[in-house]
Design a protein around this motif. Structure first.
Motif, PDB file in Angstrom:
ATOM      1  N   LYS A  58      53.520  41.355  32.306  1.00 13.28           N
ATOM      2  CA  LYS A  58      53.128  40.195  33.017  1.00 13.28           C
ATOM      3  C   LYS A  58      54.259  39.266  32.914  1.00 13.28           C
ATOM      4  O   LYS A  58      54.779  38.652  33.913  1.00 13.28           O
ATOM      5  CB  LYS A  58      52.244  39.253  31.917  1.00 13.28           C
ATOM      6  CG  LYS A  58      51.703  38.110  32.619  1.00 13.28           C
ATOM      7  CD  LYS A  58      51.018  38.034  33.845  1.00 13.28           C
ATOM      8  CE  LYS A  58      50.408  36.482  34.193  1.00 13.28           C
ATOM      9  NZ  LYS A  58      51.423  35.740  33.946  1.00 13.28           N
ATOM     10  N   LYS A  79      52.850  38.671  41.308  1.00 11.70           N
ATOM     11  CA  LYS A  79      51.523  38.594  40.422  1.00 11.70           C
ATOM     12  C   LYS A  79      50.891  39.519  40.266  1.00 11.70           C
ATOM     13  O   LYS A  79      51.073  40.809  40.857  1.00 11.70           O
ATOM     14  CB  LYS A  79      50.655  37.607  41.565  1.00 11.70           C
ATOM     15  CG  LYS A  79      51.041  36.395  42.144  1.00 11.70           C
ATOM     16  CD  LYS A  79      50.385  35.711  42.968  1.00 11.70           C
ATOM     17  CE  LYS A  79      50.659  36.322  44.502  1.00 11.70           C
ATOM     18  NZ  LYS A  79      49.831  35.545  45.688  1.00 11.70           N
ATOM     19  N   HIS A  93      47.013  41.417  38.883  1.00 10.96           N
ATOM     20  CA  HIS A  93      45.641  41.113  38.703  1.00 10.96           C
ATOM     21  C   HIS A  93      44.808  42.235  38.196  1.00 10.96           C
ATOM     22  O   HIS A  93      45.184  43.295  38.864  1.00 10.96           O
ATOM     23  CB  HIS A  93      44.912  40.569  40.103  1.00 10.96           C
ATOM     24  CG  HIS A  93      43.582  40.328  40.030  1.00 10.96           C
ATOM     25  ND1 HIS A  93      42.755  39.078  39.021  1.00 10.96           N
ATOM     26  CD2 HIS A  93      42.406  40.871  40.413  1.00 10.96           C
ATOM     27  CE1 HIS A  93      41.592  39.302  39.364  1.00 10.96           C
ATOM     28  NE2 HIS A  93      41.212  40.104  39.904  1.00 10.96           N
ATOM     29  N   GLU A 144      41.162  44.252  37.432  1.00  8.07           N
ATOM     30  CA  GLU A 144      39.798  44.334  37.636  1.00  8.07           C
ATOM     31  C   GLU A 144      39.233  45.588  36.898  1.00  8.07           C
ATOM     32  O   GLU A 144      39.913  46.627  36.797  1.00  8.07           O
ATOM     33  CB  GLU A 144      39.455  44.415  39.252  1.00  8.07           C
ATOM     34  CG  GLU A 144      40.073  43.432  39.969  1.00  8.07           C
ATOM     35  CD  GLU A 144      39.718  43.457  41.385  1.00  8.07           C
ATOM     36  OE1 GLU A 144      39.075  44.742  41.740  1.00  8.07           O
ATOM     37  OE2 GLU A 144      40.229  42.952  42.254  1.00  8.07           O
TER      38      GLU A 144
END
Length: 471
Positions: free
Chosen positions: A436, A445, A447, A449
């Motif tokens: 991160k 960025k 993300h 899931e």
């Protein structure tokens, strides 16, 4: 000299009092101006008009007793002194009479009167032994000065009027000061009170008490200062909590491997372990925990560098697709061993600007997790696509997945989905935190899931450079 250590309330007191004093001085100066330039001037104008109106009744020739009586009657009804002068001695300005005779008009004034001009006078008059404001109007017949109308007001009467006005003005000033001091005291108390409260709150924060919140009662500068203080205190509180939690986590992470190393080492030293095979087993355990300690310390140092931004910014253009293929080649042996199928779809166009070692670290940390938590005969897919001025890298696996309750926290430091299993697998809970940080440094960025028992998808979006970019 102004004392810098004086309180704000005292400085405000001095400022307000100085403003009041300056206002009074200005008002006094203004009153003097009006007296000199307006009031006295108006009196002179009124005297000239008054004498001119009386002079219009002069029929010409010698000044009659009837005209003099009418002027005297007017004088008895008027505030100013008005009289007619027809004495040749007074009108001739001493000549040809004796030199030391004091006349009401001078030679220069006589000439102006003969030309038909009115004369305004102000100052001390010896004949009346007083300061006066006067006006003189000529009475002329066939170029001969037959007489003058002389009207004046003693300055003493004007001074008396001004003194009366000054007394009332001083009384009003005194009353104003009392009201101003009363209102100023209340106003300063209300103004300084929140500042004193902020000062006390700052001292409490400096002593380590972060559980404090100021009441914001206004939206002015002081209210915004109180709001900013609340935000600062909350931020410091959260940061202290994070530091505390971080230190606790570090201590916890170090405690277990160190206990193993110390215990196994002590057992070998005391000769409790018998046989070469058992010794080798203990040495392997010590080696495993030592490597885990090394990895943990390496990750901690990496995070410390990232937090303090002590990374050398020697970014270079990277052909991302080829770079990913080179990194994946290093994983072929373990992929083959676990029989994990690899699917790759890489767009050759994206070119990113970054430090190769840092970008490789991002890929390593994510691929390590994907391979570690994907069972045998599973699938890992990588896809890279250009999206206008960005590129999107998606790494998808068919592994164990992450529970929904843990998903929001997986990039927090030392966070483990399964703490017991992760410890023996050698995980420190810092890998995704480092990812991160590195992605943020790339102005990108990330993300994640995931569905438990179905797999995890990691999406990384990084800015790209065009073909016109030059070093």
């Amino acid at each position: 000299m102004w004392n810098k250590r004086q309180s704000l309330s005292i400085k405000l007191w001095f400022t307000v009092i100085a403003a009041i004093i300056l206002s009074f001085l200005f008002a006094y100066s203004l009153s003097q101006y009006y007296y000199k330039n307006l009031y006295v001037k108006k009196i002179k104008t009124d005297l000239v008009n008054e004498a001119t109106l009386l002079g219009e009744d002069y029929p010409g020739g010698k000044i009659t007793e009837d005209f003099v009586q009418r002027v005297e009657w007017f004088n008895s009804k008027n505030d100013s002194e008005v009289f007619v002068v027809n004495n040749p001695r007074e009108l001739s300005a001493c000549l040809p009479f004796e030199i030391d005779y004091d006349t009401l008009i001078s030679e220069e004034e006589r000439q102006l009167l003969l030309e038909g001009h009115a004369i305004e006078k102000e100052g001390y008059e010896r004949r009346f032994e007083k300061n006066i404001v006067a006006a003189v109007i000529p009475l002329i017949d066939e170029d001969r000065l037959e007489g003058i109308i002389y009207t004046y007001i003693p300055v003493d009467s004007i001074t008396e009027l001004l003194r009366e006005l000054a007394e009332k003005w001083l009384a009003a000033v005194f009353l104003f000061l009392i009201v101003a001091i009363f209102l100023m005291t209340k106003w300063l108390k209300k103004l300084i009170s929140p500042i004193n409260e902020i000062e006390r709150a700052v001292h409490r924060v400096s002593e380590g008490d972060y559980n404090i919140k100021l009441q914001v009662e206004s939206q002015d500068e002081i209210g915004r200062l109180a709001q900013a203080f609340n935000e600062m205190a909350q931020s410091v509180f959260l940061e202290e909590e994070r530091k505390k939690e971080f230190l606790e986590n570090v201590a916890h992470e170090l405690r277990t491997p160190l206990s193993y190393v110390m215990g196994y080492t002590q057992a070998l030293k005391d000769g409790i372990v018998k046989g070469e095979e058992e010794k080798q087993k203990y040495l392997q355990l010590i080696s495993r925990e030592t490597h885990r300690l090394q990895k943990l310390l390496r990750d901690l140092m990496e995070l410390a560098k990232l937090d303090s931004e002590q990374i050398v910014s020697d970014s270079t253009p990277i052909a991302f697709a080829q770079f990913i293929e080179d990194v994946i080649a290093k994983y072929q042996p373990i992929l083959k061993e676990k029989q994990i199928r690899l699917q790759i779809e890489l767009d050759p166009d994206p070119i990113i600007l970054g430090v190769e070692g840092r970008v490789e670290q991002i890929l390593h940390n994510i691929l390590d997790n994907s391979i570690k938590y994907t069972d045998r005969v599973g699938t890992i897919s990588l896809s890279l696509h250009q999206r206008k001025e960005e590129c999107e890298l998606v790494i998808n696996d068919t592994g164990r997945g992450i529970p929904a309750v843990d998903l929001p926290h997986v990039m927090e430091r030392f966070y483990r989905v399964n703490k017991a299993r992760s410890r023996f697998d050698g995980g420190s809970g810092l890998g995704l935190s480092i990812v991160k940080k590195l992605v943020d440094q790339q102005k990108g960025k990330i993300h994640i899931e995931s569905v438990e028992q179905k797999g995890t998808k990691v999406r990384i979006i990084l800015p790209t450079i065009n073909d016109d970019w030059k070093l």
